[in-house]
Motif scaffolding. Structure first.
Motif, PDB file in Angstrom:
ATOM      1  N   TRP A 125       0.833  -1.208   0.000  1.00  0.00           N
ATOM      2  CA  TRP A 125       0.000   0.000   0.000  1.00  0.00           C
ATOM      3  C   TRP A 125       0.864   1.254   0.000  1.00  0.00           C
ATOM      4  CZ3 TRP A 125      -4.122  -1.950  -1.712  1.00  0.00           C
ATOM      5  CH2 TRP A 125      -4.566  -3.196  -1.267  1.00  0.00           C
TER       6      TRP A 125
ATOM      7  N   ASN B 186       4.188  -5.530   3.756  1.00  0.00           N
ATOM      8  CA  ASN B 186       2.854  -5.486   4.353  1.00  0.00           C
ATOM      9  C   ASN B 186       1.835  -5.763   3.248  1.00  0.00           C
ATOM     10  OD1 ASN B 186       0.784  -4.824   6.281  1.00  0.00           O
ATOM     11  ND2 ASN B 186       0.486  -2.971   5.060  1.00  0.00           N
ATOM     12  N   GLU B 187       1.120  -6.881   3.372  1.00  0.00           N
ATOM     13  CA  GLU B 187      -0.011  -7.229   2.505  1.00  0.00           C
ATOM     14  C   GLU B 187       0.313  -7.287   1.004  1.00  0.00           C
ATOM     15  OE1 GLU B 187      -3.560  -4.974   3.666  1.00  0.00           O
ATOM     16  OE2 GLU B 187      -3.708  -6.272   5.398  1.00  0.00           O
TER      17      GLU B 187
ATOM     18  N   PRO C 255      -2.245   4.352  10.122  1.00  0.00           N
ATOM     19  CA  PRO C 255      -1.270   5.069   9.304  1.00  0.00           C
ATOM     20  C   PRO C 255      -1.944   6.266   8.633  1.00  0.00           C
ATOM     21  CG  PRO C 255      -1.304   2.705   8.817  1.00  0.00           C
ATOM     22  CD  PRO C 255      -2.546   3.007   9.587  1.00  0.00           C
TER      23      PRO C 255
ATOM     24  N   GLU D  55      -3.133  -9.535  11.641  1.00  0.00           N
ATOM     25  CA  GLU D  55      -3.891  -8.274  11.603  1.00  0.00           C
ATOM     26  C   GLU D  55      -5.369  -8.608  11.733  1.00  0.00           C
ATOM     27  OE1 GLU D  55      -1.456  -5.555   8.287  1.00  0.00           O
ATOM     28  OE2 GLU D  55      -3.634  -5.533   8.401  1.00  0.00           O
TER      29      GLU D  55
ATOM     30  N   TRP E 234      -4.739  -5.096  15.151  1.00  0.00           N
ATOM     31  CA  TRP E 234      -4.391  -3.834  14.469  1.00  0.00           C
ATOM     32  C   TRP E 234      -5.254  -2.767  15.095  1.00  0.00           C
ATOM     33  CZ3 TRP E 234      -0.966  -2.841  10.274  1.00  0.00           C
ATOM     34  CH2 TRP E 234      -1.021  -1.513   9.796  1.00  0.00           C
TER      35      TRP E 234
ATOM     36  N   GLN F 151      -2.986   7.103   5.832  1.00  0.00           N
ATOM     37  CA  GLN F 151      -4.032   7.010   4.793  1.00  0.00           C
ATOM     38  C   GLN F 151      -5.405   6.787   5.402  1.00  0.00           C
ATOM     39  OE1 GLN F 151      -2.735   4.332   5.892  1.00  0.00           O
ATOM     40  NE2 GLN F 151      -3.972   2.545   5.442  1.00  0.00           N
ATOM     41  N   GLU F 152      -5.447   6.692   6.724  1.00  0.00           N
ATOM     42  CA  GLU F 152      -6.739   6.470   7.400  1.00  0.00           C
ATOM     43  C   GLU F 152      -6.934   7.462   8.538  1.00  0.00           C
ATOM     44  OE1 GLU F 152      -7.512   1.718   6.715  1.00  0.00           O
ATOM     45  OE2 GLU F 152      -5.904   2.338   8.059  1.00  0.00           O
TER      46      GLU F 152
ATOM     47  N   ASN G  97     -13.382  -3.214   6.160  1.00  0.00           N
ATOM     48  CA  ASN G  97     -12.732  -2.896   4.877  1.00  0.00           C
ATOM     49  C   ASN G  97     -13.325  -3.708   3.731  1.00  0.00           C
ATOM     50  OD1 ASN G  97     -11.064  -1.403   6.499  1.00  0.00           O
ATOM     51  ND2 ASN G  97      -9.198  -2.561   6.055  1.00  0.00           N
TER      52      ASN G  97
ATOM     53  N   TRP H  29     -10.503  -8.309   7.985  1.00  0.00           N
ATOM     54  CA  TRP H  29     -10.996  -6.919   7.941  1.00  0.00           C
ATOM     55  C   TRP H  29     -12.459  -6.830   7.530  1.00  0.00           C
ATOM     56  CZ3 TRP H  29      -8.749  -3.478  10.616  1.00  0.00           C
ATOM     57  CH2 TRP H  29      -7.377  -3.594  10.874  1.00  0.00           C
TER      58      TRP H  29
ATOM     59  N   TYR I 192      -8.965   2.484  13.756  1.00  0.00           N
ATOM     60  CA  TYR I 192      -8.804   1.146  14.341  1.00  0.00           C
ATOM     61  C   TYR I 192      -7.887   1.139  15.562  1.00  0.00           C
ATOM     62  CZ  TYR I 192     -10.916  -0.766  10.035  1.00  0.00           C
ATOM     63  OH  TYR I 192     -11.760  -1.070   8.994  1.00  0.00           O
TER      64      TYR I 192
ATOM     65  N   TRP J 240       0.874   3.976   2.072  1.00  0.00           N
ATOM     66  CA  TRP J 240       1.008   4.848   3.264  1.00  0.00           C
ATOM     67  C   TRP J 240       2.437   4.951   3.802  1.00  0.00           C
ATOM     68  CZ3 TRP J 240       2.498   1.979   7.497  1.00  0.00           C
ATOM     69  CH2 TRP J 240       2.083   0.646   7.591  1.00  0.00           C
TER      70      TRP J 240
HETATM   71  O1  LIG Z   1      -1.995  -3.438   6.462  1.00  0.00           O
HETATM   72  C1  LIG Z   1      -3.046  -2.829   6.613  1.00  0.00           C
HETATM   73  N1  LIG Z   1      -4.199  -3.511   6.727  1.00  0.00           N
HETATM   74  C2  LIG Z   1      -5.432  -2.919   7.133  1.00  0.00           C
HETATM   75  C3  LIG Z   1      -5.174  -1.644   7.888  1.00  0.00           C
HETATM   76  C4  LIG Z   1      -6.505  -1.017   8.329  1.00  0.00           C
HETATM   77  O2  LIG Z   1      -7.327  -0.755   7.240  1.00  0.00           O
HETATM   78  C5  LIG Z   1      -4.378  -0.712   6.998  1.00  0.00           C
HETATM   79  O3  LIG Z   1      -4.122   0.509   7.646  1.00  0.00           O
HETATM   80  C6  LIG Z   1      -3.042  -1.347   6.621  1.00  0.00           C
HETATM   81  O4  LIG Z   1      -2.680  -0.960   5.321  1.00  0.00           O
END
Ligand SMILES: O=C1NC[C@H](CO)[C@@H](O)[C@@H]1O
Length: 432
Positions: A132, A211-212, A398, A327, A373, A400-401, A285, A282, A406, A134
């Motif tokens: 992502w 991350n992801e 982070p 997470e 998380w 972007q939110e 999300n 999530w 959370y 962020w």
């Molecule tokens: O790794 C992540 N997973 C979900 C989080 C919350 O939406 C997000 O902030 C982050 O990018």
């Protein structure tokens, strides 16, 4: 220093005098001669707090780690590096200003974090990139090496396009070379606080590719899936080549990060270079729950969540490796970002998650723990619109939110009580 650090090790390891690296024994973690379960927090900004000077806040870091330790949290999942970018929703400053240009003051923040974790017998899972935007992440690497615009989905509002373009990172040789330069710089680092080489530091539990990381968007092609499988195996092999002591994981979300393809998820993690599986959950999300209409959506969200929680433990059983739910999260009541808002829905969700994790762990299934998380601790939102600006407190959410989405704050007593209770249950399993 070695005497000092000795009593930071688990008793068995201290007695044996050797570092207690976390290892895998079939479908479980072991550490210092006994089973090891993760009762962890996501703490992406931990190394930022550890930096000297105005970016960091070492007094706050020490306080946050003491608070987490007192709750029974034994592991944190943290970001190691960030890439300087013009994307509005990325954290600033970044550890990497440009290819080959690294901010040693910020990187020393990870040194300080590891030194403080060692004092508390806590471990860290450290991720080396971000799918992502962020923290700059893979899209920023593409801006550097293919000249494309770094894509900020908060601006474009088009996640499918973002994902389809971001996966070009895996096939861009120059981007992969710089990524491996960064991996080598971090993995082979000597801690400037303790003098210990990271490869010799059992405080590190695992290196994580990103991350992801995802194979593409919902329409990921067979070729994109193969590129993803090969990227995971190749990068994990590279890390193990640098460091024979530590575990390596991908940072995958599971099905949601595998184009809903269970075979891909398992295939991508069969490589001997990946030591354990990861997954993320999530409901908000992914549109399973409407936080403004919980009454109508809770049952469906819970059913999907229970299935998600269980099916990935079954995948891990088939692959024959441990899995960590690294997470999961839920927002505050009424989708509020206000720290004063109640967390009754969040607490109900955490309780359901912890029930599956502890029940199946107690049965000996390959679920090896969790990281919620995310730890917000003493962080507080600075602006009425809840968006982050450089210089504001860092917290579990982070940039972007919204700051408070959370994050579990140090004042969220009911949620912290659930985390404490679950950490205690998992700790009991270590002694079996
Ligand atoms: O790794 C992540 N997973 C979900 C989080 C919350 O939406 C997000 O902030 C982050 O990018």
């Amino acid at each position: 220093a070695s005497l000092f650090l000795m009593h930071a090790l688990p008793p068995q390891a201290a007695a044996a005098g050797k570092p207690a690296f976390v290892k895998v024994d079939k479908t479980h973690f072991v550490r210092g001669g006994q089973r090891y379960y993760i009762a962890g927090a996501n703490f992406w900004y931990g190394a930022y707090l550890g930096a000297a000077g105005k970016v960091g806040d070492r007094a706050r870091l020490v306080k946050e780690l003491d608070t987490m330790k007192a709750v029974g949290i034994n592991n944190v999942r943290v970001l190691a590096v960030s890439e300087k970018t013009d994307m509005p929703s990325a954290v600033r400053p970044a550890t990497t200003a440009a290819p080959g240009q690294y901010d040693e003051d910020l990187l020393a923040g990870l040194d300080y974090l590891l030194a403080e974790l060692a004092k508390r017998d806590m471990t860290a899972v450290i991720y080396l990139n971000n799918f992502w935007q962020w923290s700059g992440g893979m899209t920023q690497y593409l801006n550097w090496f293919e000249g494309s615009q770094a894509l900020d989905p908060n601006v474009t509002k088009d996640y499918e396009d973002f994902m389809a373009k971001t996966v070009r990172f895996y096939r861009n040789d120059k981007a992969q070379q710089e990524y491996r330069n960064v991996i080598r710089k971090i993995v082979q680092r000597v801690n400037t606080i303790t003098g210990k080489r990271y490869v010799d530091d059992a405080t590190v539990m695992a290196w994580q590719l990103a991350n992801e990381p995802r194979p593409g968007n919902a329409k990921a092609t067979p070729e994109e899936k193969q590129v993803y499988i090969d990227w995971i195996a190749g990068t994990a092999a590279y890390i193990h080549g640098l460091d024979a002591n530590h575990l390596v994981s991908s940072g995958s979300e599971g099905l949601a990060g595998s184009a809903q393809d269970g075979d891909l998820f398992m295939q991508a993690h069969r490589t001997k270079h990946i030591d354990y599986l990861t997954y993320h959950l999530w409901p908000k999300n992914w549109g399973w729950i409407d936080s403004k209409n919980v009454a109508a959506t809770w049952d469906g969200a819970l059913e999907k969540s229970r299935h998600y929680l269980n099916v990935h433990i079954d995948y891990a059983q088939k692959v024959g490796k441990p899995i960590v739910l690294e997470e999961f999260g839920m927002d505050r009541d009424g989708a509020s970002f206000d720290i004063k808002a109640a967390t009754t829905v969040r607490d109900r969700f955490y309780r359901e998650v912890f029930d599956v994790v502890t029940t199946r762990a107690a049965k000996g299934d390959p679920i090896a723990g969790f990281n919620f998380w995310a730890w917000g601790g003493a962080g507080r939102a600075a602006n009425p619109d809840y968006w982050w600006k450089e210089g504001n407190d860092l917290m579990g959410d982070p940039p972007q939110e919204e700051q408070g989405l959370y994050s579990v704050f140090d004042s969220d007593a009911s949620t912290i009580a659930l985390i404490r209770e679950t950490a205690t249950k998992l700790k009991r399993l270590e002694r079996k």
